[in-house]
Design an enzyme around this catalytic site. Structure first.
Site, PDB file in Angstrom:
ATOM      1  N   VAL A  18       0.986  -1.062   0.003  1.00 13.58           N
ATOM      2  CA  VAL A  18       0.037  -0.044  -0.091  1.00 13.58           C
ATOM      3  C   VAL A  18       0.972   1.200  -0.020  1.00 13.58           C
ATOM      4  O   VAL A  18       0.467   2.454   0.253  1.00 13.58           O
ATOM      5  CB  VAL A  18      -1.006  -0.087   1.253  1.00 13.58           C
ATOM      6  CG1 VAL A  18      -1.865  -1.082   1.044  1.00 13.58           C
ATOM      7  CG2 VAL A  18      -0.151  -0.170   2.534  1.00 13.58           C
ATOM      8  N   HIS A  59      -4.792  -4.372  -2.162  1.00 15.78           N
ATOM      9  CA  HIS A  59      -4.745  -3.956  -0.852  1.00 15.78           C
ATOM     10  C   HIS A  59      -5.034  -2.588  -0.570  1.00 15.78           C
ATOM     11  O   HIS A  59      -5.135  -2.134   0.637  1.00 15.78           O
ATOM     12  CB  HIS A  59      -3.840  -4.576   0.185  1.00 15.78           C
ATOM     13  CG  HIS A  59      -4.077  -6.096   0.063  1.00 15.78           C
ATOM     14  ND1 HIS A  59      -2.889  -6.983   0.719  1.00 15.78           N
ATOM     15  CD2 HIS A  59      -5.047  -7.142  -0.148  1.00 15.78           C
ATOM     16  CE1 HIS A  59      -3.135  -8.001   0.893  1.00 15.78           C
ATOM     17  NE2 HIS A  59      -4.472  -8.260   0.068  1.00 15.78           N
ATOM     18  N   CYS A  80     -15.905  13.638   7.960  1.00 12.03           N
ATOM     19  CA  CYS A  80     -16.312  13.995   6.582  1.00 12.03           C
ATOM     20  C   CYS A  80     -17.453  14.938   6.603  1.00 12.03           C
ATOM     21  O   CYS A  80     -17.991  15.062   7.786  1.00 12.03           O
ATOM     22  CB  CYS A  80     -16.875  12.786   5.780  1.00 12.03           C
ATOM     23  SG  CYS A  80     -17.886  12.920   4.238  1.00 12.03           S
TER      24      CYS A  80
HETATM   25  C1  BV8 Z   1     -10.962 -11.430   3.264  1.00 14.43           C
HETATM   26  C2  BV8 Z   1      -3.547  -3.869   3.912  1.00 14.43           C
HETATM   27  C3  BV8 Z   1     -13.058 -12.093   3.497  1.00 14.43           C
HETATM   28  C4  BV8 Z   1      -3.726  -3.097   5.224  1.00 14.43           C
HETATM   29  C5  BV8 Z   1      -3.443  -6.074   4.299  1.00 14.43           C
HETATM   30  C6  BV8 Z   1      -8.390 -16.372   9.944  1.00 14.43           C
HETATM   31  C7  BV8 Z   1      -8.729 -15.136  10.572  1.00 14.43           C
HETATM   32  C8  BV8 Z   1      -9.213 -13.801  10.064  1.00 14.43           C
HETATM   33  C9  BV8 Z   1      -8.948 -13.773   8.540  1.00 14.43           C
HETATM   34  C10 BV8 Z   1      -8.587 -15.054   7.940  1.00 14.43           C
HETATM   35  C11 BV8 Z   1      -8.336 -15.884   8.458  1.00 14.43           C
HETATM   36  N1  BV8 Z   1      -7.812 -17.077   7.742  1.00 14.43           N
HETATM   37  C12 BV8 Z   1      -7.988 -16.451   6.500  1.00 14.43           C
HETATM   38  C13 BV8 Z   1      -8.502 -15.133   6.794  1.00 14.43           C
HETATM   39  C14 BV8 Z   1      -8.585 -14.264   5.487  1.00 14.43           C
HETATM   40  C15 BV8 Z   1      -7.396 -13.142   5.699  1.00 14.43           C
HETATM   41  C16 BV8 Z   1      -6.042 -13.906   5.595  1.00 14.43           C
HETATM   42  O1  BV8 Z   1      -5.584 -14.392   4.415  1.00 14.43           O
HETATM   43  N2  BV8 Z   1      -5.379 -13.984   6.799  1.00 14.43           N
HETATM   44  C17 BV8 Z   1      -4.219 -14.458   6.757  1.00 14.43           C
HETATM   45  C18 BV8 Z   1      -2.901 -13.743   7.775  1.00 14.43           C
HETATM   46  C19 BV8 Z   1      -4.261 -16.065   7.268  1.00 14.43           C
HETATM   47  N3  BV8 Z   1      -7.761 -12.369   4.551  1.00 14.43           N
HETATM   48  C20 BV8 Z   1      -8.474 -11.428   4.610  1.00 14.43           C
HETATM   49  O2  BV8 Z   1      -8.951 -10.965   5.530  1.00 14.43           O
HETATM   50  C21 BV8 Z   1      -8.823 -10.722   3.359  1.00 14.43           C
HETATM   51  N4  BV8 Z   1     -10.365 -10.452   3.169  1.00 14.43           N
HETATM   52  O3  BV8 Z   1     -10.600 -12.779   3.164  1.00 14.43           O
HETATM   53  O4  BV8 Z   1     -12.301 -11.039   3.272  1.00 14.43           O
HETATM   54  C22 BV8 Z   1     -14.435 -11.761   2.706  1.00 14.43           C
HETATM   55  C23 BV8 Z   1     -14.812 -12.373   1.695  1.00 14.43           C
HETATM   56  C24 BV8 Z   1     -16.335 -11.928   1.226  1.00 14.43           C
HETATM   57  C25 BV8 Z   1     -16.734 -10.927   1.722  1.00 14.43           C
HETATM   58  C26 BV8 Z   1     -16.229 -10.404   2.918  1.00 14.43           C
HETATM   59  C27 BV8 Z   1     -15.087 -10.670   3.188  1.00 14.43           C
HETATM   60  C28 BV8 Z   1      -7.993  -9.210   3.443  1.00 14.43           C
HETATM   61  C29 BV8 Z   1      -6.607  -9.474   3.421  1.00 14.43           C
HETATM   62  C30 BV8 Z   1      -6.128  -8.098   3.186  1.00 14.43           C
HETATM   63  C31 BV8 Z   1      -5.389  -7.617   4.751  1.00 14.43           C
HETATM   64  N5  BV8 Z   1      -4.656  -6.156   4.384  1.00 14.43           N
HETATM   65  N6  BV8 Z   1      -2.839  -5.052   4.156  1.00 14.43           N
HETATM   66  C32 BV8 Z   1      -2.403  -2.408   5.407  1.00 14.43           C
HETATM   67  O5  BV8 Z   1      -1.305  -2.829   5.172  1.00 14.43           O
HETATM   68  O6  BV8 Z   1      -2.366  -1.983   6.639  1.00 14.43           O
HETATM   69  S1  BV8 Z   1      -2.303  -7.533   4.474  1.00 14.43           S
HETATM   70  C33 BV8 Z   1      -0.649  -7.265   4.864  1.00 14.43           C
HETATM   71  O7  BV8 Z   1      -0.267  -8.648   4.611  1.00 14.43           O
HETATM   72  C34 BV8 Z   1      -0.088  -6.407   3.516  1.00 14.43           C
HETATM   73  O8  BV8 Z   1      -1.174  -6.079   2.574  1.00 14.43           O
HETATM   74  C35 BV8 Z   1       0.642  -7.334   2.994  1.00 14.43           C
HETATM   75  O9  BV8 Z   1       1.172  -6.999   1.729  1.00 14.43           O
HETATM   76  C36 BV8 Z   1       0.066  -8.537   3.057  1.00 14.43           C
HETATM   77  C37 BV8 Z   1       0.908  -9.812   3.054  1.00 14.43           C
HETATM   78  O10 BV8 Z   1       1.933  -9.561   3.593  1.00 14.43           O
HETATM   79  P1  BV8 Z   1       3.330  -9.787   2.768  1.00 14.43           P
HETATM   80  O11 BV8 Z   1       3.239  -8.658   1.679  1.00 14.43           O
HETATM   81  O12 BV8 Z   1       3.554 -11.196   2.162  1.00 14.43           O
HETATM   82  O13 BV8 Z   1       4.585  -9.543   3.742  1.00 14.43           O
HETATM   83  P2  BV8 Z   1       5.125 -10.221   4.790  1.00 14.43           P
HETATM   84  O14 BV8 Z   1       5.852  -9.467   5.807  1.00 14.43           O
HETATM   85  O15 BV8 Z   1       4.233 -11.385   5.366  1.00 14.43           O
HETATM   86  O16 BV8 Z   1       6.351 -11.093   4.023  1.00 14.43           O
HETATM   87  C38 BV8 Z   1       7.275 -10.467   3.153  1.00 14.43           C
HETATM   88  C39 BV8 Z   1       8.219 -11.236   2.627  1.00 14.43           C
HETATM   89  O17 BV8 Z   1       9.061 -10.516   2.052  1.00 14.43           O
HETATM   90  C40 BV8 Z   1       8.671 -12.553   3.461  1.00 14.43           C
HETATM   91  O18 BV8 Z   1       8.571 -13.662   2.849  1.00 14.43           O
HETATM   92  C41 BV8 Z   1      10.229 -12.333   3.548  1.00 14.43           C
HETATM   93  O19 BV8 Z   1      10.939 -13.288   3.671  1.00 14.43           O
HETATM   94  C42 BV8 Z   1      10.222 -11.378   2.048  1.00 14.43           C
HETATM   95  N7  BV8 Z   1      11.506 -10.474   1.911  1.00 14.43           N
HETATM   96  C43 BV8 Z   1      11.973  -9.688   3.098  1.00 14.43           C
HETATM   97  N8  BV8 Z   1      12.905  -8.981   2.363  1.00 14.43           N
HETATM   98  C44 BV8 Z   1      13.057  -9.416   1.104  1.00 14.43           C
HETATM   99  C45 BV8 Z   1      12.212 -10.207   0.919  1.00 14.43           C
HETATM  100  N9  BV8 Z   1      12.065 -10.835  -0.450  1.00 14.43           N
HETATM  101  C46 BV8 Z   1      12.517 -10.378  -1.222  1.00 14.43           C
HETATM  102  N10 BV8 Z   1      13.621  -9.370  -1.060  1.00 14.43           N
HETATM  103  C47 BV8 Z   1      13.676  -8.776   0.208  1.00 14.43           C
HETATM  104  N11 BV8 Z   1      14.663  -7.859   0.322  1.00 14.43           N
HETATM  105 ZN    ZN Z   2     -18.892  11.166   3.957  1.00 13.98          ZN
END
Ligand code: BV8
Ligand code: ZN
Length: 244
Positions: free
Chosen positions: A101, A117, A146
């Site tokens: 984001v 996202h 708002c």
């Molecule tokens: C939905 C925006 C349903 C906000 C984000 C249990 C409980 C609750 C929910 C769930 C659950 N089980 C499943 C879910 C669904 C949930 C989900 O998947 N949860 C996961 C954690 C299990 N998903 C949702 O809730 C989604 N919505 O399902 O809605 C629905 C359906 C119909 C109708 C109504 C509702 C919404 C998901 C979006 C959440 N928002 N962000 C904000 O940013 O504040 S998520 C957040 O995580 C960020 O967007 C981020 O991008 C995203 C993923 O994380 P990564 O980007 O992968 O980052 P991370 O740190 O994890 O990894 C970094 C990687 O980079 C690592 O692997 C590392 O090794 C690597 N790295 C590090 N340095 C380097 C590198 N790689 C290369 N080069 C480097 N230099």
């Molecule tokens: Zn409004």
């Protein structure tokens, strides 16, 4: 470092779809979510990136987003972002889907970006959805409101919220039809975005993962390139004869 298959494929102007996560921005200084210095480490995702958290503690949530905007305001895209912007210019069908984001892909010159996202620089009214540009909030400030009286929130997708329908449908379509899919800098655990590389692979695309560690996706990938994306991507383009 790169397979013959990948280099040969890149020379045939394949349809490319890329999914990036917080790791692509790590080398720019943006903390990842789940890494050693991951943002979530200080707070659990449930505490901050959810509607309930915002409704029960808007100050904390708004201050956290302001903290992240302040970090992003003072950093630059890194060679990984620029390499992806370069790829967009060199391939006729190239789609960049990002979970990030932080606006860094746009700042690096990428034009066509599917922000599944949302974007932390954008805000909106919770009631009438009116977009609200730049929001500077410090803890203790009056909560931004708002004209319609609705609360203003960051225009990002919180846990439990749906992704922007049109954006995700387009991302899905691109994953469906691509020849080559890159999953870069993501732990590939947040759904439904994490389903995109799986869809691509199931449809016969060549799946490449670029990460500093293995992830849940690594066993499915055709090729895992271990290392920082800011180093690997420019090298990959150079090897494929695309000047970065
Ligand atoms: C939905 C925006 C349903 C906000 C984000 C249990 C409980 C609750 C929910 C769930 C659950 N089980 C499943 C879910 C669904 C949930 C989900 O998947 N949860 C996961 C954690 C299990 N998903 C949702 O809730 C989604 N919505 O399902 O809605 C629905 C359906 C119909 C109708 C109504 C509702 C919404 C998901 C979006 C959440 N928002 N962000 C904000 O940013 O504040 S998520 C957040 O995580 C960020 O967007 C981020 O991008 C995203 C993923 O994380 P990564 O980007 O992968 O980052 P991370 O740190 O994890 O990894 C970094 C990687 O980079 C690592 O692997 C590392 O090794 C690597 N790295 C590090 N340095 C380097 C590198 N790689 C290369 N080069 C480097 N230099
Ligand atoms: Zn409004």
């Amino acid at each position: 470092m790169f397979s013959e298959t990948l280099i040969e494929l890149l020379k045939k102007d394949p349809k490319i779809c890329v999914l990036t996560g917080a790791g692509v921005s790590a080398e720019s200084g943006v903390p990842t979510f789940r890494g050693e210095n991951g943002i979530w480490k200080k707070f659990r995702a449930e505490e901050l990136a959810t509607v309930d958290a915002f409704m029960s503690n808007p100050d904390l949530v708004l201050a956290w987003y302001q903290h992240r905007r302040d970090i992003i305001d003072n950093i630059e895209p890194n060679p990984g972002h620029y390499a992806l912007a370069k790829m967009e210019k060199n391939f006729s069908d190239f789609c960049l889907v990002t979970q990030n984001v932080d606006n860094l892909h746009e700042n690096a010159g990428s034009k066509y970006i599917l922000e599944v996202h949302g974007n932390i620089m954008k805000n909106k009214c919770m009631n009438c959805n009116k977009p609200v540009e730049r929001l500077d909030f410090k803890e203790g400030d009056e909560l931004p409101e708002c004209e319609c009286g609705g609360m203003i929130r960051p225009d990002v997708v919180w846990f439990g919220e749906m992704l922007p329908q049109d954006v995700f449908e387009e991302a899905n379509r691109k994953a469906f039809q691509c020849d080559l899919f890159f999953s870069i800098g993501t732990s590939a655990i947040v759904y439904p975005a994490a389903a995109l590389p799986i869809t691509a692979k199931q449809r016969g695309a060549y799946l490449v993962e670029i990460n500093v560690t293995e992830t849940e996706l690594s066993t499915l990938a055709d090729e895992v390139l271990l290392g920082p994306s800011g180093e690997i991507l420019p090298k990959l383009l150079m090897t494929a004869g695309i000047d970065v």
